[in-house]
Scaffold this active site. Structure first.
Site, PDB file in Angstrom:
ATOM      1  N   LYS A  49     -39.761  64.914  -0.974  1.00 54.76           N
ATOM      2  CA  LYS A  49     -38.489  65.016  -1.705  1.00 54.76           C
ATOM      3  C   LYS A  49     -37.306  64.564  -0.836  1.00 54.76           C
ATOM      4  O   LYS A  49     -36.450  63.820  -1.296  1.00 54.76           O
ATOM      5  CB  LYS A  49     -38.248  66.460  -2.193  1.00 54.76           C
ATOM      6  CG  LYS A  49     -39.313  66.969  -3.154  1.00 54.76           C
ATOM      7  CD  LYS A  49     -38.942  68.315  -3.760  1.00 54.76           C
ATOM      8  CE  LYS A  49     -38.888  69.464  -2.773  1.00 54.76           C
ATOM      9  NZ  LYS A  49     -40.198  69.825  -2.170  1.00 54.76           N
TER      10      LYS A  49
ATOM     11  N   ARG B 190     -35.760  76.153  -7.992  1.00 55.49           N
ATOM     12  CA  ARG B 190     -37.095  76.544  -7.548  1.00 55.49           C
ATOM     13  C   ARG B 190     -37.621  77.752  -8.316  1.00 55.49           C
ATOM     14  O   ARG B 190     -38.727  78.226  -8.021  1.00 55.49           O
ATOM     15  CB  ARG B 190     -37.027  76.903  -6.069  1.00 55.49           C
ATOM     16  CG  ARG B 190     -37.709  75.895  -5.126  1.00 55.49           C
ATOM     17  CD  ARG B 190     -37.471  76.395  -3.723  1.00 55.49           C
ATOM     18  NE  ARG B 190     -38.287  75.829  -2.711  1.00 55.49           N
ATOM     19  CZ  ARG B 190     -37.902  74.840  -1.899  1.00 55.49           C
ATOM     20  NH1 ARG B 190     -36.746  74.240  -2.061  1.00 55.49           N
ATOM     21  NH2 ARG B 190     -38.694  74.449  -0.923  1.00 55.49           N
TER      22      ARG B 190
ATOM     23  N   ARG C  18     -45.556  66.615  10.083  1.00 59.62           N
ATOM     24  CA  ARG C  18     -44.093  66.723  10.130  1.00 59.62           C
ATOM     25  C   ARG C  18     -43.650  67.752  11.160  1.00 59.62           C
ATOM     26  O   ARG C  18     -42.593  67.606  11.761  1.00 59.62           O
ATOM     27  CB  ARG C  18     -43.592  67.119   8.731  1.00 59.62           C
ATOM     28  CG  ARG C  18     -42.094  67.026   8.561  1.00 59.62           C
ATOM     29  CD  ARG C  18     -41.713  67.176   7.107  1.00 59.62           C
ATOM     30  NE  ARG C  18     -41.556  68.569   6.721  1.00 59.62           N
ATOM     31  CZ  ARG C  18     -41.196  68.971   5.496  1.00 59.62           C
ATOM     32  NH1 ARG C  18     -40.989  68.082   4.547  1.00 59.62           N
ATOM     33  NH2 ARG C  18     -41.057  70.246   5.221  1.00 59.62           N
TER      34      ARG C  18
ATOM     35  N   ARG D 221     -38.811  72.183  12.468  1.00 65.30           N
ATOM     36  CA  ARG D 221     -38.676  73.293  11.516  1.00 65.30           C
ATOM     37  C   ARG D 221     -39.733  74.353  11.809  1.00 65.30           C
ATOM     38  O   ARG D 221     -40.922  74.062  11.747  1.00 65.30           O
ATOM     39  CB  ARG D 221     -38.841  72.779  10.075  1.00 65.30           C
ATOM     40  CG  ARG D 221     -37.632  72.037   9.571  1.00 65.30           C
ATOM     41  CD  ARG D 221     -37.846  71.475   8.184  1.00 65.30           C
ATOM     42  NE  ARG D 221     -38.324  72.464   7.209  1.00 65.30           N
ATOM     43  CZ  ARG D 221     -38.327  72.256   5.904  1.00 65.30           C
ATOM     44  NH1 ARG D 221     -37.890  71.105   5.413  1.00 65.30           N
ATOM     45  NH2 ARG D 221     -38.776  73.183   5.081  1.00 65.30           N
TER      46      ARG D 221
ATOM     47  N   ARG E 127     -45.761  78.938   1.606  1.00 62.88           N
ATOM     48  CA  ARG E 127     -44.845  78.068   0.851  1.00 62.88           C
ATOM     49  C   ARG E 127     -45.582  77.407  -0.315  1.00 62.88           C
ATOM     50  O   ARG E 127     -45.026  77.252  -1.407  1.00 62.88           O
ATOM     51  CB  ARG E 127     -44.232  77.017   1.781  1.00 62.88           C
ATOM     52  CG  ARG E 127     -43.179  77.628   2.707  1.00 62.88           C
ATOM     53  CD  ARG E 127     -42.943  76.782   3.938  1.00 62.88           C
ATOM     54  NE  ARG E 127     -42.341  75.502   3.638  1.00 62.88           N
ATOM     55  CZ  ARG E 127     -42.406  74.445   4.452  1.00 62.88           C
ATOM     56  NH1 ARG E 127     -43.070  74.516   5.590  1.00 62.88           N
ATOM     57  NH2 ARG E 127     -41.802  73.328   4.133  1.00 62.88           N
TER      58      ARG E 127
END
Ligand code: AMP
Length: 193
Positions: free
Chosen positions: A14, A88, A127, A133, A145
């Site tokens: 996204k 969300r 990632r 993160r 998540r």
């Protein structure tokens, strides 16, 4: 004026695709995850509140998130928005509809990036090495998540499907290739404006 929800599970791409959409279509990017991370960096009360939820891979409560989103959107106006990571929950979707309606606007499309779960895990693990993160670095948090996406976020697709605004896009392949698929959908929206 075009307002688009870019939708998909964590790791669907996204953020990456939002950057391309902004560059090519001049929409304003509103990413609730980015705004929360900026607040954490800035040590604000909102950042302190959000951090615990984010570190656990849980959603920040609706009331806080909706208020923050509306305040950011009110500060930035232009050709329309690309909403990334918001809404969300169904409650956030309802709030977004009424916020936009109060400005004489609406969501024109939900563009949903469709990516199989095994690929999401591979991407998020990769990632983690560059994103910095904490929520990408821990496999348990990644799993949470993904679970939260299924239980709380996936129903948001129904909200837009029932308004005939759901546009599924194959999220597998190269970044440019996926963007081309998205661009076809966005361009078709502009034609029907
Ligand atoms: P993201 O950058 O979109 O992956 O979001 C990172 C984290 O920020 C999520 O796991 C949530 O903890 C929080 N977050 C981002 N957007 C929302 C939202 N719309 N509602 C609740 N929590 C959110």
């Amino acid at each position: 004026m075009k307002n688009i929800v870019l939708f998909g599970p964590p790791g669907a791409g996204k953020g990456t695709q939002s950057a391309h959409i902004v560059q090519n279509f001049g929409l304003i990017h509103l990413s609730t995850g980015d705004i929360f991370r900026d607040n954490i960096k800035g040590g604000t009360d909102l950042g302190n509140l959000a951090k615990g939820f984010m570190d656990r891979g849980e959603l920040v409560p609706d009331e806080v998130t909706i208020q923050m989103l509306e305040s950011e959107a009110s500060k930035r106006t232009g050709k329309g928005y690309i909403f990334d990571g918001f809404p969300r929950t169904p409650a956030q979707a309802v709030a977004l509809d009424s916020f936009l309606a109060s400005k004489g606007q609406q969501i024109d499309a939900m563009i949903a990036l469709e990516v199989p779960e095994a690929e999401l895990r591979t991407r998020l693990a990769g990632r983690a090495e560059t994103s910095g993160r904490p929520d990408d670095a821990n496999p348990d948090v990644i799993q949470n998540r993904i679970d939260v996406y299924h239980s709380e976020t996936a129903p948001v697709a129904e909200h837009y499907r029932s308004q005939n605004k759901y546009k599924g896009v194959d999220g597998l392949g190269g970044i440019e290739e996926i963007f081309e698929r998205i661009a076809v959908v966005v361009a078709a929206l502009s034609e029907t404006a």
